[in-house]
Design a protein around this motif. Structure first.
Motif, PDB file in Angstrom:
ATOM      1  N   VAL A  34      55.237   8.232 -16.962  1.00  0.00           N
ATOM      2  CA  VAL A  34      54.403   7.033 -16.986  1.00  0.00           C
ATOM      3  C   VAL A  34      53.257   7.209 -17.982  1.00  0.00           C
ATOM      4  N   VAL A  35      53.024   6.153 -18.759  1.00  0.00           N
ATOM      5  CA  VAL A  35      51.865   6.096 -19.645  1.00  0.00           C
ATOM      6  C   VAL A  35      50.972   4.963 -19.153  1.00  0.00           C
ATOM      7  N   LEU A  36      49.712   5.270 -18.839  1.00  0.00           N
ATOM      8  CA  LEU A  36      48.748   4.267 -18.390  1.00  0.00           C
ATOM      9  C   LEU A  36      47.820   3.917 -19.543  1.00  0.00           C
ATOM     10  N   SER A  51      48.002  12.531  -5.339  1.00  0.00           N
ATOM     11  CA  SER A  51      48.972  13.599  -5.583  1.00  0.00           C
ATOM     12  C   SER A  51      50.062  13.083  -6.511  1.00  0.00           C
ATOM     13  N   TYR A  52      50.235  13.741  -7.672  1.00  0.00           N
ATOM     14  CA  TYR A  52      51.245  13.324  -8.639  1.00  0.00           C
ATOM     15  C   TYR A  52      51.471  14.463  -9.622  1.00  0.00           C
ATOM     16  N   ASP A  53      52.551  14.374 -10.380  1.00  0.00           N
ATOM     17  CA  ASP A  53      52.873  15.383 -11.378  1.00  0.00           C
ATOM     18  C   ASP A  53      52.141  15.031 -12.672  1.00  0.00           C
ATOM     19  N   ALA A  54      51.042  15.719 -12.941  1.00  0.00           N
ATOM     20  CA  ALA A  54      50.214  15.412 -14.106  1.00  0.00           C
ATOM     21  C   ALA A  54      50.973  15.605 -15.417  1.00  0.00           C
ATOM     22  N   ALA A  55      52.003  16.433 -15.410  1.00  0.00           N
ATOM     23  CA  ALA A  55      52.769  16.690 -16.631  1.00  0.00           C
ATOM     24  C   ALA A  55      53.574  15.461 -17.052  1.00  0.00           C
ATOM     25  N   ARG A  56      53.809  14.540 -16.111  1.00  0.00           N
ATOM     26  CA  ARG A  56      54.598  13.342 -16.420  1.00  0.00           C
ATOM     27  C   ARG A  56      53.737  12.083 -16.515  1.00  0.00           C
ATOM     28  N   LEU A  57      52.424  12.268 -16.587  1.00  0.00           N
ATOM     29  CA  LEU A  57      51.495  11.132 -16.677  1.00  0.00           C
ATOM     30  C   LEU A  57      50.598  11.278 -17.892  1.00  0.00           C
ATOM     31  N   GLN A  58      50.527  10.221 -18.686  1.00  0.00           N
ATOM     32  CA  GLN A  58      49.678  10.205 -19.871  1.00  0.00           C
ATOM     33  C   GLN A  58      48.736   9.007 -19.797  1.00  0.00           C
TER      34      GLN A  58
END
Length: 342
Positions: A34-36, A51-58
């Motif tokens: 996901v890109v926000l 709680s989330y996988d920071a490596a998959r969030l930009q």
């Protein structure tokens, strides 16, 4: 891994609920990135404690926001650093970007998608296509639900083709297409619907089952309900309002007497929970804008985290299912006279 870009600043509950919904989607699908886009400070504040996988969030920082008070076309052209425009630019230019989600201004999302991402070649007009539950437990696609208030017969033919393609990517092998008008007889409706009926009846690639009335849209007897945007939007909003009204009446009657409360607690709680789940349109995500080069999902403006999560997963499913390619394939078999009238 499929990348979905999310307008974090669009919607009544942005950015908190948008960010929370995106994090929920990441937790539910390990093959999602996901890109926000939006105000980085506010987004990171909303992410705190989640709680989330920071490596998959930009997070991509933007300095502007397009609101419902902005004129869509003017805003898209002038607010180039808005969360919406930046997201759509990324969707167009980033080959790894599979789709886009926004709960922001409907007009701005539709205009921006058309101007910044582009229309599928051969499609006369893009159309908004939400899914609603049916009485038989399935889904029905309403197309168009508000993008095109005035239509020509060729537009309705393209809506039927796109709706059929979308239904197929959702697992419906032979989607049944109905034309929504004021009666089931062939001659019913205004000149637009009468001419559209005859074109749809002979249109290759779709299973046209004839005219349907508004009360039959959610019957489960059709998979795609073809409408002009004006009547489609009224049908959609009426269905949503009716669902809310039904649940309100049920709650009021349960609270009306001690006997009703006891009966609900002992015997009907499970049944009513199932009814609520079926009628809750927010569980179905948003409306896909069909006819655009990449999947664009317009979530409800009042979306909370659960609805945003559903919309993000819906965009990923549309991207992964090859929806755009399916539409192009169906267009390849369209009658040349119909295509020429676009």
């Amino acid at each position: 891994m499929i990348k979905i870009i999310v307008d974090a600043m669009g919607g009544d509950n942005a950015p908190q609920e948008i960010v929370k919904g995106a994090a929920m989607a990441l937790n539910q699908d390990k093959d999602l990135q996901v890109v926000l886009t939006g105000d980085e400070g506010k987004i990171k504040e909303s992410l705190a404690g989640l709680s989330y996988d920071a490596a998959r969030l930009q997070v991509v920082h933007c300095t502007e926001v397009i609101t419902n008070d902005d004129a869509p076309t003017l805003a898209i052209r002038q607010k180039k650093d808005s969360s919406l425009v930046v997201a759509l630019k990324m969707l167009k230019e980033d080959e790894s970007a599979g789709g886009f989600v926004s709960a922001g201004s409907t007009g701005a999302v539709l205009t921006g998608a058309l101007l910044r991402v582009g229309r599928i070649r051969g499609i006369s007009r893009p159309a908004v296509c939400p899914a609603l539950p049916t009485a038989k437990g399935g889904k029905v696609l309403i197309i168009d639900a508000g993008a095109n208030a005035e239509c020509k017969p060729v537009n309705l033919c393209h809506f039927a083709l796109m709706g059929t393609a979308y239904a197929r990517t959702m697992g419906v092998k032979d989607p049944r297409v109905g034309l929504v008008t004021n009666g089931t007889e062939e001659h019913k409706g205004d000149p637009l619907h009468q001419e559209s009926y005859h074109l749809l009846k002979d249109l290759a690639g779709i299973r046209f089952v004839g005219n349907v009335e508004g009360r039959d849209i959610m019957s489960g007897d059709i998979d795609v309900a073809v409408c002009d945007g004006f009547s489609g939007n009224i049908a959609l909003k009426t269905a949503e309002g009716t669902a809310l009204a039904v649940m309100s009446v049920i709650k009021q009657n349960i609270k009306s007497s001690l006997a009703a409360k006891i009966g609900y607690a002992l015997f009907m709680r499970g049944a009513f929970k199932k009814i609520k789940k079926v009628l809750d349109y927010s569980k179905y995500g948003g409306a896909v804008l069909l006819g655009i080069e990449k999947p664009v999902v317009k979530a409800h403006g009042s979306s909370k985290a659960e609805s945003v999560c559903a919309a993000v997963l819906q965009a990923k499913e549309a991207a992964g299912s090859g929806l755009v390619g399916e539409i192009r394939e169906m267009l390849a078999g369209v009658d040349l006279e119909i295509a020429a009238n676009a």
